[in-house]
Design an enzyme around this catalytic site. Structure first.
Site, short mmCIF file in Angstrom:
data_model
loop_
_atom_site.label_atom_id
_atom_site.label_comp_id
_atom_site.label_asym_id
_atom_site.label_seq_id
_atom_site.Cartn_x
_atom_site.Cartn_y
_atom_site.Cartn_z
N TRP A 298 0.88 -1.17 0.00
CA TRP A 298 0.00 0.00 0.00
C TRP A 298 0.93 1.23 0.00
CZ3 TRP A 298 -1.68 3.10 4.60
CH2 TRP A 298 -2.75 3.94 4.31
N ASP B 185 -0.23 -4.23 10.17
CA ASP B 185 -1.28 -3.35 9.67
C ASP B 185 -2.50 -4.25 9.46
OD1 ASP B 185 -2.93 -1.59 8.41
OD2 ASP B 185 -1.53 -1.02 6.83
N LYS C 71 -13.25 -0.52 6.72
CA LYS C 71 -13.85 -1.52 5.83
C LYS C 71 -14.84 -2.41 6.58
CE LYS C 71 -10.01 -0.47 3.38
NZ LYS C 71 -9.86 0.46 2.34
C1 LMR Z 1 -7.09 1.59 -0.90
O1 LMR Z 1 -6.00 0.99 -0.82
O2 LMR Z 1 -7.71 1.76 -1.96
C2 LMR Z 1 -7.73 2.12 0.36
O3 LMR Z 1 -7.11 1.59 1.48
C3 LMR Z 1 -7.83 3.59 0.34
C4 LMR Z 1 -6.54 4.29 0.59
O4 LMR Z 1 -6.52 5.13 1.48
O5 LMR Z 1 -5.55 4.04 -0.11
#
Ligand code: LMR
Length: 409
Positions: free
Chosen positions: A134, A216, A252
């Site tokens: 991420w 996380d 979520k």
């Molecule tokens: C995503 O990965 O799409 C979500 O967790 C939103 C974000 O804040 O990136």
């Protein structure tokens, strides 16, 4: 005319939010949003969970409540319930008072408070995130004051599964006291998780090399529908006696995206060490946003602390995770019916809201520009954006993309 701000450098947009804006502005009737990770119903609509709606109504009618400040560490009954949900009611760490829960601005806020604490109070300098990960992990940790960002291999693009050997090799080379960011379940963006046996080996390595785990946990209950299964890795580490941090998001699993309900759980070996840690985190929060908001965590707290509401919520998380699992199967089936080149088994073997499709940048560009199907450049799709009405359209567009630009599949 010159401005004091003329020196400010240009910066790129945040991809996932820019994509979301572009989707909203697109007037094409059959457009599809496979971008941002947010749940949608089979009608393609956001879902306010019925138990959340009900609790909000009860809160608005409860005249004993007010809008006075919370303390820096937030609503205690929420944090305690969140840590219990994560670690289990019978967790030895909770029984022995070796945990500290801090209400934060969703999971990102928990990562930030945790990273601030590790960098500024506990002298950590290096962190490792998975490749890919991420993208915000890097930003959060660097802004918190970490000096060195490293990556460990995670995704095997050929086999479209976990590059476990690569991961172990990279962590083997990590300097002592490096913070290792681990996704508790439903890894974002790949949807690929380690098996329990692999987690045991990861734990052995982290212990032997004196690294520091920071989990996380953004999808507990949302990934498999089972709260215990989705927190297995965190509980395993805690039961083995590790000290660790874990960021929890309720975006979520409660559908509370913009309420920023989150929790940071710190697990220590010695309860005494948490006394100063609590005091320092209080100052970190005070010097940042002073104290957190209350609405979202009041909802979560009521639901987690009331057996009837809790059971209702469990029904909602199994409904959401169940719809996602069905949509994975539907997409794979449609691609196979079309005889789309490549193997699509990974669509159903991955878990959680995201699938790392393996589509390359050229194919993604084509999908966005020609078919109004919105997904980020790395080829990740949010399965939540699929429904029984659009999955056929999406499969045909994927087929066209892969056929037209055959390079990587
Ligand atoms: C995503 O990965 O799409 C979500 O967790 C939103 C974000 O804040 O990136």
């Amino acid at each position: 005319m010159s401005s004091r701000f003329s020196c400010v450098e240009a910066a790129p947009p945040v991809e996932i939010f820019a994509l979301n804006k572009a989707y909203k502005e697109d007037s094409f009737p059959d457009k599809v949003d496979l971008g941002i990770g947010a749940y949608r119903t089979d009608e393609g609509k956001p879902w306010v969970l019925p138990v959340v709606r009900k609790t909000e109504k009860a809160l608005s009618e409860d005249e004993t409540l007010n809008h006075e400040y919370l303390g820096q560490l937030g609503l205690d009954e929420f944090s305690k319930a969140a840590s219990r949900m994560l670690l289990g009611e019978d967790s030895p760490a909770i029984k022995e008072n070796r945990t500290l829960g801090v209400q934060t601005l969703s999971g990102t806020g928990a990562l930030r408070v945790g990273a601030d604490f590790l960098a500024r109070c506990a002298n950590f300098t290096d962190f490792y995130m998975s490749a890919p990960t991420w993208p915000n992990h890097r930003l959060v940790f660097m802004h918190a004051g970490f000096k060195n960002c490293h990556t460990y291999r995670y995704w095997n693009p050929t086999k479209r599964n976990l590059d476990f050997e690569g991961m172990l090799q990279d962590l083997e080379n990590a300097p002592e006291d490096s913070v290792i960011i681990l996704h508790a379940c439903a890894h974002n963006p790949t949807g690929v998780d380690a098996t329990q046996d692999q987690w045991k080996q990861i734990a052995d390595l982290i212990e032997r090399k004196k690294l520091f785990p920071f989990f996380d946990c953004a999808y507990q209950g949302f990934a498999s529908g089972d709260l215990i299964k989705d927190s297995w890795a965190v509980r395993y580490f805690v039961d083995r006696g590790f000290e660790l941090l874990c960021a929890q998001s309720f975006a979520k699993n409660f559908g509370l995206y913009n309420e920023r309900a989150g929790n940071l759980t710190i697990v220590a070996k010695d309860p005494e060490a948490l006394v100063n840690s609590r005091a320092q985190i209080t100052l970190l929060v005070r010097g940042n946003y002073s104290n957190p908001p209350c609405h979202g965590v009041r909802i979560v707290s009521r639901v987690l602390n009331d057996p009837t509401l809790f059971a209702e919520w469990q029904g909602h998380i199994s409904e959401m995770s169940g719809r996602i699992i069905k949509m994975r199967a539907a997409l794979k089936q449609k691609l196979e019916e079309l005889a789309t080149p490549g193997n699509w088994d990974h669509i159903t073997s991955q878990i959680g809201m995201f699938s790392y499709t393996g589509l390359n940048q050229q194919q993604v560009k084509y999908l966005v520009e020609e078919h109004h199907i919105y997904l980020p450049k790395d080829g990740r799709i949010s399965i939540c954006g699929l429904n029984t009405k659009n999955v056929g359209y999406v499969a045909k567009a994927f087929h066209a993309a892969v056929t037209k630009f055959p390079s990587s599949l």
